[in-house]
Enzyme design. Structure first.
Site, PDB file in Angstrom:
ATOM      1  N   GLU A 166      -4.938   7.718  -2.904  1.00 42.18           N
ATOM      2  CA  GLU A 166      -5.394   6.487  -2.300  1.00 42.18           C
ATOM      3  C   GLU A 166      -5.804   5.497  -3.404  1.00 42.18           C
ATOM      4  OE1 GLU A 166      -4.951   6.348   0.600  1.00 42.18           O
ATOM      5  OE2 GLU A 166      -5.915   4.476   1.235  1.00 42.18           O
ATOM      6  N   HIS A 196       0.978  -1.301   0.140  1.00 40.39           N
ATOM      7  CA  HIS A 196       0.029   0.043   0.081  1.00 40.39           C
ATOM      8  C   HIS A 196       0.918   1.179  -0.027  1.00 40.39           C
ATOM      9  CE1 HIS A 196      -3.737   2.155   1.147  1.00 40.39           C
ATOM     10  NE2 HIS A 196      -2.873   2.987   1.612  1.00 40.39           N
ATOM     11  N   GLU A 197       1.761   1.430   1.061  1.00 43.30           N
ATOM     12  CA  GLU A 197       2.749   2.368   0.983  1.00 43.30           C
ATOM     13  C   GLU A 197       3.565   2.802  -0.222  1.00 43.30           C
ATOM     14  OE1 GLU A 197       1.372   4.815   3.173  1.00 43.30           O
ATOM     15  OE2 GLU A 197       0.403   3.244   4.223  1.00 43.30           O
TER      16      GLU A 197
END
Ligand code: ZN
Length: 498
Positions: free
Chosen positions: A293, A263-264
């Site tokens: 996002e 995700h990061e």
């Protein structure tokens, strides 16, 4: 105009310097600083905020921006966009009375520790007076910042995601309510227990070793960024050459840190692949929260939870943890990372039920802002709506209305960007799949080709265009939530149960 341009750039450099300090102190507080050192941060931070506020509302700067705005046709595309956005943010900052602005900062810094205590003891009444004041301030903000085009809750939504108004979000959430809620009910009717193998302890140093491997799979360039540990994983940075991520290792959870890293690095890749010419301008970094996002969730869910990805990397995971995972097949692992379950806490929700958590918050914020819901009635309203959407009722407010920190920070209008980001990721996936075989590209062992496509179609623009404009360029279409619902229904219709 040259004189104005020179002054503008000089002032911009100073404002960015404050942002740089903000980034560095924020990073330090969340990674290296000892818990006892944090008190000093708020003292210096409020002084820095004040100077930074004065710089961006400086009358000379405002006049300069206004002059440049009038002559904007003579500017290049990037600077024209930047001046337009800056003009709005200067005007907005000036519309908020200075004393109210300062008082609100103090209110939220007092509200935070009370919120933490209220959550720990599941005592909504403790936090209620603070939340009432925060909602009151947000409602005042909708009056101060109202324009012909933006009124009420739209004012707050626009602060986090320009051009996405209630009208657009309503259409989006209506699709979710009609098509996704019944599907989720059907998929969560039978409980999906955690398999026994996943309940073991997993050595943290091995987790760290595998996460470093995954970071390389995502092509995260260690020359321009670092990965550390923090309580809650996050990404921060400044410009394309300093991009930092964190993760958090849990001994009793094998996959949490892995998906955090995926995700990061999604956020980081976005920052890293902006056009370097945008560094030292206000157009560097992602276009909006929702757009950011969309990138992290694209990598985490569409890529990171796909069979094509794990086909290649699961043997490495098995080897890292040998012999612990010897009896766990790729199928077992895939079922586990894609298990669906009605659960109370948004941050722990699976990909399918996640947007319903956001829909609930969106509906509540609308009502708090238009005054049709009072803060005192919030816990009961939350629980009733939650039961309606998920079929389960929160046993206490800690896992109900008190679970998220956003409102304690005074952030209303923020939540919808999370669901929007997920939906945009599905639309981008659809467009990307027309250009090349996304799954097949993963057999190269890295996400290189995917990064390249996103760099070319999304990342390079940074914040030099509005997010809806970038989406149109990348996909040839306006935002369309159907791609998201179709992606979810297709993926989870055939998913084996664990
Ligand atoms: Zn994120």
């Amino acid at each position: 105009m040259q004189k104005e341009l020179q002054f503008y750039k000089e002032q911009r450099r100073k404002i960015l310097a404050f942002r740089y300090v903000d980034f560095l102190t924020g990073w330090d507080m969340q990674t290296d600083a000892a818990t006892g050192s944090i008190a000093a941060d708020s003292v210096y931070q409020s002084a820095l905020n004040e100077i930074s506020y004065r710089l961006s509302t400086d009358p000379e700067f405002e006049r300069c921006v206004e002059t440049l705005y009038k002559q904007r046709e003579a500017l290049d595309d990037v600077l024209r966009h930047e001046i337009e956005v800056t003009r709005k943010s200067v005007a907005d900052a000036k519309k908020i009375p200075m004393d109210e602005y300062v008082a609100f900062g103090e209110l939220t810094s007092r509200a935070y520790p009370v919120y933490v205590q209220a959550k720990q003891t599941s005592d909504f009444e403790l936090f209620r007076p603070y939340l009432e004041k925060i909602v009151e301030y947000c409602r005042k903000r909708t009056v101060w910042l109202a324009t012909d085009a933006l009124k009420g809750y739209d004012v707050l939504l626009d602060m986090f995601e320009p051009h996405y108004t209630q009208e657009k979000y309503d259409a989006f959430f209506n699709v979710l309510r009609e098509r996704l809620v019944p599907f989720v009910k059907q998929k969560t009717a039978v409980p999906a227990p955690v398999p026994d193998w996943a309940k073991q302890k997993f050595d943290v140093s091995k987790q760290r070793q595998f996460c470093e491997y995954i970071r390389d799979v995502m092509c995260f360039d260690k020359n321009f960024g670092i990965m550390k540990e923090s309580e809650h994983p996050f990404t921060s940075g400044m410009g394309t050459d300093d991009v930092r991520i964190t993760t958090h290792y849990y001994e009793n959870d094998l996959v949490s840190s892995i998906f955090s890293v995926i995700h990061e690095t999604g956020h980081a890749t976005y920052e890293r692949q902006c056009d370097p010419a945008l560094n030292l301008t206000f157009c560097g970094g992602g276009a909006s929260l929702g757009m950011h996002e969309s990138q992290s969730r694209f990598y985490e869910n569409i890529i990171g939870r796909s069979r094509a990805f794990w086909q290649f990397h699961y043997p490495v995971l098995q080897k890292t943890f040998a012999p612990q995972l010897d009896g766990v097949t790729l199928d077992d692992f895939m079922s586990y990372v894609n298990r669906v379950e009605a659960s109370f806490v948004r941050t722990e929700a699976d990909e399918l039920t996640y947007p319903l958590h956001i829909m609930l918050r969106y509906e509540i914020e609308q009502k708090l802002i238009d005054g049709s819901l009072q803060v005192k009635d919030l816990p009961a309203y939350w629980n009733a709506k939650f039961t309606e959407y998920f079929g389960i009722t929160p046993p206490n407010d800690a896992v109900g209305v008190l679970q998220d920190v956003h409102w304690a920070y005074g952030e209303m209008g923020y939540f919808p960007t999370y669901a929007l980001g997920s939906a945009i990721s599905a639309q981008l996936y659809h467009a990307m799949s027309k250009d090349f075989d996304v799954e097949k590209s993963l057999s190269s062992g890295t996400t290189g080709q995917i990064n390249q496509w996103l760099g070319e179609h999304v990342h390079k623009y940074g914040a030099s265009k509005y997010p809806d404009e970038i989406l149109r360029i990348a996909t040839g279409e306006d935002f369309d939530p159907d791609y998201y619902v179709e992606y979810l229904i297709k993926k989870y219709s055939n998913a084996p149960r664990s």
